[in-house]
Design an enzyme around this catalytic site. Structure first.
Site, PDB file in Angstrom:
ATOM      1  N   ARG A 212      15.216 -21.740   3.808  1.00 57.23           N
ATOM      2  CA  ARG A 212      15.930 -22.999   4.075  1.00 57.23           C
ATOM      3  C   ARG A 212      16.966 -22.794   5.173  1.00 57.23           C
ATOM      4  O   ARG A 212      17.144 -23.645   6.054  1.00 57.23           O
ATOM      5  CB  ARG A 212      16.603 -23.497   2.787  1.00 57.23           C
ATOM      6  CG  ARG A 212      15.642 -24.097   1.775  1.00 57.23           C
ATOM      7  CD  ARG A 212      16.382 -24.763   0.631  1.00 57.23           C
ATOM      8  NE  ARG A 212      16.872 -23.829  -0.362  1.00 57.23           N
ATOM      9  CZ  ARG A 212      16.231 -23.507  -1.491  1.00 57.23           C
ATOM     10  NH1 ARG A 212      15.052 -24.051  -1.752  1.00 57.23           N
ATOM     11  NH2 ARG A 212      16.753 -22.669  -2.360  1.00 57.23           N
ATOM     12  N   PHE A 228       6.224 -32.122  -0.633  1.00 55.55           N
ATOM     13  CA  PHE A 228       6.432 -31.433  -1.919  1.00 55.55           C
ATOM     14  C   PHE A 228       7.908 -31.049  -2.028  1.00 55.55           C
ATOM     15  O   PHE A 228       8.260 -29.911  -2.314  1.00 55.55           O
ATOM     16  CB  PHE A 228       5.557 -30.180  -2.031  1.00 55.55           C
ATOM     17  CG  PHE A 228       4.108 -30.395  -1.677  1.00 55.55           C
ATOM     18  CD1 PHE A 228       3.211 -30.910  -2.599  1.00 55.55           C
ATOM     19  CD2 PHE A 228       3.640 -30.079  -0.402  1.00 55.55           C
ATOM     20  CE1 PHE A 228       1.870 -31.102  -2.255  1.00 55.55           C
ATOM     21  CE2 PHE A 228       2.309 -30.268  -0.058  1.00 55.55           C
ATOM     22  CZ  PHE A 228       1.422 -30.776  -0.990  1.00 55.55           C
ATOM     23  N   ASP A 250       7.444 -36.466  -2.511  1.00 54.28           N
ATOM     24  CA  ASP A 250       6.992 -35.753  -3.708  1.00 54.28           C
ATOM     25  C   ASP A 250       6.292 -36.758  -4.611  1.00 54.28           C
ATOM     26  O   ASP A 250       6.674 -37.937  -4.648  1.00 54.28           O
ATOM     27  CB  ASP A 250       8.179 -35.107  -4.445  1.00 54.28           C
ATOM     28  CG  ASP A 250       7.744 -33.995  -5.380  1.00 54.28           C
ATOM     29  OD1 ASP A 250       7.928 -32.811  -5.014  1.00 54.28           O
ATOM     30  OD2 ASP A 250       7.202 -34.292  -6.464  1.00 54.28           O
ATOM     31  N   SER A 251       5.291 -36.290  -5.347  1.00 49.78           N
ATOM     32  CA  SER A 251       4.569 -37.204  -6.241  1.00 49.78           C
ATOM     33  C   SER A 251       5.401 -37.577  -7.460  1.00 49.78           C
ATOM     34  O   SER A 251       5.114 -38.566  -8.132  1.00 49.78           O
ATOM     35  CB  SER A 251       3.249 -36.566  -6.692  1.00 49.78           C
ATOM     36  OG  SER A 251       3.508 -35.360  -7.390  1.00 49.78           O
ATOM     37  N   ALA A 277       8.158 -41.412  -3.233  1.00 50.61           N
ATOM     38  CA  ALA A 277       7.378 -40.871  -4.350  1.00 50.61           C
ATOM     39  C   ALA A 277       5.910 -41.199  -4.103  1.00 50.61           C
ATOM     40  O   ALA A 277       5.428 -42.272  -4.472  1.00 50.61           O
ATOM     41  CB  ALA A 277       7.859 -41.464  -5.672  1.00 50.61           C
ATOM     42  N   ASP A 297       5.441 -26.988   1.332  1.00 51.56           N
ATOM     43  CA  ASP A 297       5.792 -26.005   0.293  1.00 51.56           C
ATOM     44  C   ASP A 297       5.211 -26.479  -1.043  1.00 51.56           C
ATOM     45  O   ASP A 297       5.936 -26.873  -1.948  1.00 51.56           O
ATOM     46  CB  ASP A 297       7.312 -25.859   0.211  1.00 51.56           C
ATOM     47  CG  ASP A 297       7.743 -24.761  -0.754  1.00 51.56           C
ATOM     48  OD1 ASP A 297       6.917 -23.874  -1.036  1.00 51.56           O
ATOM     49  OD2 ASP A 297       8.890 -24.822  -1.241  1.00 51.56           O
ATOM     50  N   CYS A 337       2.971 -20.065  -2.742  1.00 53.67           N
ATOM     51  CA  CYS A 337       3.675 -19.297  -3.781  1.00 53.67           C
ATOM     52  C   CYS A 337       2.695 -18.804  -4.837  1.00 53.67           C
ATOM     53  O   CYS A 337       3.107 -18.381  -5.926  1.00 53.67           O
ATOM     54  CB  CYS A 337       4.766 -20.159  -4.425  1.00 53.67           C
ATOM     55  SG  CYS A 337       4.136 -21.619  -5.278  1.00 53.67           S
TER      56      CYS A 337
END
Length: 393
Positions: A212, A228, A250-251, A277, A297, A337
């Site tokens: 970041r 995300f 983001d969902s 969203a 991400d 990740c």
């Protein structure tokens, strides 16, 4: 004393190289019937001592705590936590006024397999990934408070979703020392709400702190898309870096709410930020080419090896869409990740996406997990976070 576990002949080689797991297929016999989570001594077929560790049911039979024949008691936990804390002080993520959130214990990376501890201000959030760590949770919690000199005065235990479900332990997420409802912590001078009650992992992704900070240096004057976004960590840094606009996607509506709260706490009334969203792929399909700094991400696309092929297809598809839409001269921060996705796997997926787009792409940075998520040199499986910063012509 502890029950003895005997290995099959020749199965001690990985342990002689200090790998911290004993697989069930390597076990010849074990004295008695140890309870899951009990400490056992690991011996060669000939009876030579190798290690002590937590016994558990499953493919990993023992998680090694020590290669010395020692007692695992309150003094042991204090000694290990002290070493971990001293390392965080040395790397200067702990003990700073402008940063009071960091990972204190990173499982095998701190020679404590099955244990994760993240610190947020005066609160430690502890996760047990093995029954043995669950059994020892109070000794560990008291050691954290003692070692930090009271800097940590509250310990929240969050292991409902991380303990083996077959163990039938019925753990509850709750404070096991102290308790409060103040959940704001500081990272590099920026403040964040931490949702340790219901949020993912321990409530915040502390493993992206350094990445970041790098993003902040690229943000000035750019139109930023944070896909995300979860609770908006990259978005907040982009705002401080002087971005022209920042859009967070983001969902999860709850994640978007936390993102907006984090932006408002750091940049009240600032109109540069909007949050949506929406499903990531739908948003990428519908958007134009207005962004020249994009962050991808996503959550882990593969949690086990059987899902690797589909995961790589997902990473390729996601990055191909970003390459297609990003402005010329744009910068892409892209991550995986997934522990089962290697650096080479990930790079090949991104390379394939770049080739499909026909764009000229250069690697500016190769990113990884920060120093407070150390990798045990004898346990390379602990390297899970991979990232690339790409310049797209």
């Amino acid at each position: 004393m502890y029950k003895n576990l005997y290995l099959k002949r020749g199965k001690e080689e990985s342990l002689k190289r200090f790998h911290p797991w004993v697989f069930s297929g390597a076990v010849q016999t074990i004295e008695g019937e140890p309870q899951e989570g009990e400490v056992v001594r690991v011996l060669t077929a000939e009876g030579g001592f190798i290690a002590v560790g937590h016994w558990q049911i499953g493919s990993i039979a023992v998680r090694v705590l020590s290669f010395e024949d020692e007692v695992i008691d309150a003094a042991f936990w204090k000694k290990r936590i002290q070493v971990a804390y001293d390392l965080r002080l040395a790397m200067r993520v702990a003990g700073r006024e402008d940063n009071d959130m960091f990972r204190l214990v990173h499982g095998e990376g701190d020679f404590l397999p099955g244990l994760i501890v993240d610190v947020y201000g005066n609160t430690a959030v502890m996760q047990a990934h093995s029954v043995g760590m669950h059994v020892s949770r109070m000794d560990i919690a008291r050691a954290i408070v003692e070692v930090t000199g009271g800097g940590v005065s509250h310990v929240y235990y969050k292991s409902e979703t991380t303990l083996p479900f077959k163990a039938d332990l019925e753990p509850e997420n709750d404070f096991i020392i102290g308790g409060h409802d103040r959940n704001v912590a500081t990272e590099n001078g920026l403040r964040f709400y931490i949702d340790w009650l219901k949020g993912q992992k321990t409530g915040f992704f502390v493993d992206q702190r350094d990445n970041r900070a790098l993003l902040e240096t690229y943000a000035r004057g750019r139109s930023v898309l944070n896909m995300f976004c979860y609770t908006g960590g990259f978005s907040v840094y982009a705002m401080r870096g002087g971005a022209k606009t920042v859009h967070s996607v983001d969902s999860s509506a709850k994640a978007i709410d936390l993102t907006n709260r984090n932006i408002e706490m750091n940049f009240p009334g600032d109109g540069r930020h909007e949050a949506f969203a929406e499903d990531a792929f739908k948003y990428l399909d519908a958007m134009g080419s207005q962004y020249d700094l994009v962050i991808l991400d996503p959550p882990a696309f593969a949690k086990h090896k059987d899902a690797l092929r589909q995961a790589l297809k997902g990473y390729t598809r996601l990055n191909a869409k970003a390459f297609e839409k990003i402005k010329p001269g744009g910068i892409l921060f892209t991550f995986s990740c997934s522990q089962v996705v290697s650096k080479d796997h990930f790079r090949m997926a991104v390379f394939t996406a770049a080739a499909q787009s026909g764009r000229r792409v250069r690697i500016l940075h190769q990113l990884h997990q920060p120093a407070d998520h150390p990798i045990n040199i004898y346990h390379p499986e602990g390297e899970y976070l991979k990232g690339l910063v790409l310049y797209v012509e």
